[in-house]
Scaffold this motif. Structure first.
Motif, mmCIF file in Angstrom:
data_model
loop_
_atom_site.group_PDB
_atom_site.id
_atom_site.type_symbol
_atom_site.label_atom_id
_atom_site.label_comp_id
_atom_site.label_asym_id
_atom_site.label_seq_id
_atom_site.Cartn_x
_atom_site.Cartn_y
_atom_site.Cartn_z
ATOM 1 N N GLY A 389 38.284 22.817 -20.979
ATOM 2 C CA GLY A 389 37.113 22.013 -21.336
ATOM 3 C C GLY A 389 37.372 20.535 -21.512
ATOM 4 O O GLY A 389 36.461 19.787 -21.865
ATOM 5 N N GLU A 390 38.615 20.053 -21.272
ATOM 6 C CA GLU A 390 38.852 18.606 -21.384
ATOM 7 C C GLU A 390 38.134 17.872 -20.249
ATOM 8 O O GLU A 390 37.972 18.417 -19.152
ATOM 9 C CB GLU A 390 40.352 18.296 -21.320
ATOM 10 N N ALA A 391 37.771 16.638 -20.485
ATOM 11 C CA ALA A 391 37.035 15.881 -19.471
ATOM 12 C C ALA A 391 37.947 15.491 -18.311
ATOM 13 O O ALA A 391 39.086 15.072 -18.523
ATOM 14 C CB ALA A 391 36.452 14.619 -20.101
ATOM 15 N N ALA A 392 37.429 15.634 -17.099
ATOM 16 C CA ALA A 392 38.222 15.284 -15.917
ATOM 17 C C ALA A 392 38.567 13.797 -15.916
ATOM 18 O O ALA A 392 39.670 13.401 -15.518
ATOM 19 C CB ALA A 392 37.446 15.644 -14.656
ATOM 20 N N GLN A 393 37.640 12.970 -16.367
ATOM 21 C CA GLN A 393 37.862 11.515 -16.322
ATOM 22 C C GLN A 393 39.006 11.096 -17.231
ATOM 23 O O GLN A 393 39.607 10.045 -17.042
ATOM 24 C CB GLN A 393 36.593 10.756 -16.733
ATOM 25 N N SER A 394 39.326 11.899 -18.239
ATOM 26 C CA SER A 394 40.394 11.502 -19.164
ATOM 27 C C SER A 394 41.780 11.940 -18.657
ATOM 28 O O SER A 394 42.792 11.675 -19.306
ATOM 29 C CB SER A 394 40.125 12.086 -20.565
ATOM 30 N N GLN A 395 41.845 12.595 -17.503
ATOM 31 C CA GLN A 395 43.148 13.046 -16.986
ATOM 32 C C GLN A 395 43.788 11.932 -16.151
ATOM 33 O O GLN A 395 43.079 11.224 -15.425
ATOM 34 C CB GLN A 395 42.988 14.301 -16.115
ATOM 35 N N PRO A 396 45.102 11.813 -16.195
ATOM 36 C CA PRO A 396 45.762 10.763 -15.404
ATOM 37 C C PRO A 396 45.637 10.959 -13.892
ATOM 38 O O PRO A 396 45.649 9.994 -13.138
ATOM 39 C CB PRO A 396 47.233 10.876 -15.819
ATOM 40 N N ILE A 397 45.524 12.208 -13.435
ATOM 41 C CA ILE A 397 45.414 12.436 -11.981
ATOM 42 C C ILE A 397 43.970 12.162 -11.568
ATOM 43 O O ILE A 397 43.042 12.677 -12.196
ATOM 44 C CB ILE A 397 45.831 13.882 -11.617
#
Ligand SMILES: Cc1cc2nc3c(=O)[nH]c(=O)nc-3n(C[C@H](O)[C@H](O)[C@H](O)COP(=O)(O)OP(=O)(O)OC[C@H]3O[C@@H](n4cnc5c(N)ncnc54)[C@H](O)[C@@H]3O)c2cc1C
Length: 432
Positions: A389-397
Motif C-alpha cells: 500500500g505504499e505510494a508509487a510516487q514515493s519509491q526511488p524507482i
C-alpha cells in the motif's frame, strides 16, 4: 550430474553444481493477499518481503524455478548501472529522485548478502568486491570521477591505479579501474532456491508449471487465472522480466531482449588463480565488447558473450569466449569448456529500472540491465512495498508507462546491430 538435480532441459553450470531442489509442497489456497507472477529473483524477493510482513502470498511460475534469467546468469553481484553512472542518472531524473535511486541501487549488493546471511542461504556467497578495469586513459578518468560520485553517496567504491589493477588481474593492458567493495559472487541457482525456501518457511506458497494467462478485476481485487485454476487476491505483482507469453506480454515488450551466452571452463590451476584473481574478485572491464571473468568454487572460469548472428552461435560463441579468456589472461593452455548455456536478459531504453502500474494494486517491475542480482533485491523489495500500500510516487524507482516498444519483434535485430557497432568501436579505438 547429481541425480537430485532434475533440470535436464536447459543445463547450466548451476544445475550441474546446485544443492537440493526445494520441495514445493502444500495445498493451493483459492485466495491470498498477493499473487506474485514469476518465480525469479524479483518475484521471490517480493514474496519474501511480503511473507515477512505477515501477508499471505502465492508465487506462480510458468516453468521451473530458474527457468528465467535468474537461473541462467553468471552470478556477478554488481551494485550499479550497466550503462549509466551517477552523473547520467542525475541528468535523467530530478536531483532528489536521482539520489534516492542511486542510494537504493548502490545498496543492492549489501541487500543480497544480508538476505543470504539472514536466511542462512548456502550459495557460495563471496562479498569480495567487484572490479571494473579501465581500458584507456580516458576511461580511467571517467572511472575516477564515477568512484568519487559513489563515494560521496556513501558507497565503498575506490579508484585503483594501473599497478593495483595489474596485481588484481595479472593484466597489463589497463589504465586503472574501480573497485566496489560491496560486490561479489554467488551461485545464483542456490540463491534462488534459498529464497524459495525462505518464502515457504514463512507460509508462502510456490507453484511451478503455473503459467498465468489472465489477470482480471473482480469485486475490490483481482482474479488470477492459470492452468485451469483461479485465485482471488487483493494485489498482484508481475515479475516476468523479458518473457512475453501469457500475461507477461504486458511487461516483456517494454524492453529489448538480449540473448547472452555463458561459458564455464574446466577448473584452472592454483598458480594461475593466484595470478589472475588473487582475491577472487569478479571482473568486468569497460570495453564495448565487454571482457568479464569470475571463478566458481572449483576454480572454473566463467565468462560470457553475445552473437551478432544467432545461427550456430552456441558452439561458436562458447569457443570464442574461451579463446578470449585464454589469450587475454595468458592462460598456460586452453582450459577446455565445461559447459555453455544461454539466457535472455532485458534492457530498458534508458538503462534504468522501471516500475509499472497496471491497475489499483497491480504492479510490475523490470530493468536490471545485466546487473539483475543486486537490482532485483531492491526491485523485489520495492514491489512488495507497493503491494503493501505504499505510494508509487514515493519509491526511488521511477513509475513509467508500460507502452510496448514499437516494433518489439525486431528488437533482437537492434541488439545484434548494437553489438556489431560495439565491436567496430573497440576495433577502431584499439580496445580489442
Ligand atoms: C545469461 C545471463 C547472464 C546474466 N548475468 C548476470 C550477472 O552475472 N549478474 C547480474 O547481476 N545479472 C545478470 N543477469 C541478469 C539477471 O539474471 C536478471 O536481471 C535477473 O535474474 C532477473 O530476475 P527476474 O526475477 O526479474 O526475472 P527472471 O529470472 O527471468 O524470472 C521471470 C520468471 O517469470 C516466469 N514467467 C514468465 N511468464 C510467466 C507467466 N505468464 N506466468 C508465470 N510465470 C511466468 C519465467 O518462467 C521466469 O522464471 C544475466 C542475465 C542473463 C540472461
Amino acid at each position: 550430474m547429481p541425480s537430485h538435480v532434475a533440470r535436464p532441459a536447459n543445463p547450466t553450470l548451476w544445475t550441474l553444481t546446485a544443492g537440493r531442489v526445494p520441495e514445493l509442497s502444500g495445498s493451493l489456497p483459492s485466495r491470498c493477499d498477493t499473487v506474485v507472477i514469476g518465480g525469479g529473483f524479483t518475484g521471490l524477493t517480493a514474496a519474501l518481503h511480503l511473507a515477512r510482513a505477515g501477508r499471505s502470498v502465492i508465487v506462480l511460475e510458468s516453468g521451473q524455478l530458474g527457468a528465467g534469467a535468474s537461473g541462467m546468469n553468471a552470478g556477478f553481484v554488481v551494485p550499479n548501472f550497466a550503462k549509466a553512472d551517477p552523473a547520467t542518472v542525475r541528468q535523467k531524473l530530478p536531483r532528489a529522485k536521482a539520489d534516492a535511486l542511486l542510494s537504493l541501487v548502490g545498496a543492492g549488493a549489501d541487500q543480497v548478502f544480508a538476505t543470504i546471511a539472514e536466511e542462512h542461504i548456502s550459495c557460495d556467497a563471496a562479498q569480495t568486491g567487484w572490479l571494473q578495469p579501465a581500458y584507456g586513459d580516458d576511461m580511467a578518468q571517467i572511472l575516477r570521477q564515477r568512484a568519487k560520485d559513489w563515494t560521496e553517496i556513501g558507497r565503498p567504491v575506490e579508484f585503483l591505479d594501473a599497478r593495483a589493477i595489474r596485481d588484481e588481474t595479472g593484466m597489463e593492458i589497463y589504465s586503472g579501474g574501480l573497485i566496489d567493495h560491496s560486490g561479489g559472487t554467488i551461485h545464483p541457482l542456490d540463491y534462488l532456491y534459498g529464497l524459495a525456501r525462505a518464502v515457504m518457511r514463512r507460509g508462502g506458497v510456490i507453484r511451478e508449471n503455473a503459467r498465468v494467462e489472465r489477470v482480471e478485476r473482480n469485486s475490490g481485487g483481482w482474479r488470477v487465472a492459470f492452468a485451469g485454476h483461479e485465485i482471488e487476491t487483493d494485489a498482484v505483482i508481475l515479475a516476468t522480466n523479458a518473457f512475453t507469453d501469457g500475461v507477461a506480454s504486458r511487461m516483456g515488450r517494454t524492453g529489448v531482449p538480449l540473448k547472452v551466452y555463458q561459458v564455464a571452463t574446466r577448473p584452472i590451476d592454483a598458480e594461475t588463480v593466484a595470478r589472475i584473481a588473487p582475491n577472487r574478485r569478479p571482473v568486468g572491464d569497460t570495453r564495448s565488447n565487454l571482457f568479464t571473468y569470475r571463478l566458481d568454487r572449483d576454480n572454473r572460469l566463467i565468462s560470457g558473450g553475445m552473437a551478432i548472428n544467432p545461427i550456430g552461435a552456441f558452439e561458436r560463441v562458447g569457443q570464442a569466449v574461451v579463446d578470449r579468456l585464454t589469450s587475454e589472461l595468458r592462460l598456460p593452455h586452453h582450459p577446455g569448456i565445461e559447459i555453455v548455456w544461454t539466457g535472455t536478459a532485458i534492457m530498458t531504453p534508458d538503462f534504468l529500472p522501471r516500475l509499472y502500474r497496471f491497475g489499483d494494486g497491480f504492479f510490475g517491475g523490470i530493468g536490471c540491465n545485466g546487473r539483475g542480482i543486486a537490482m532485483t533485491a531492491q526491485l523485489g523489495r520495492t514491489l512488495a512495498r507497493l503491494a503493501l500500500g505504499e505510494a508509487a510516487q514515493s519509491q526511488p524507482i521511477p513509475l513509467q508507462s508500460s507502452r510496448p516498444l514499437p516494433f518489439h519483434a525486431f528488437t533482437p535485430l537492434v541488439a545484434s546491430l548494437a553489438l556489431a557497432h560495439a565491436r567496430f568501436q573497440d576495433w577502431r579505438t584499439g580496445h580489442q
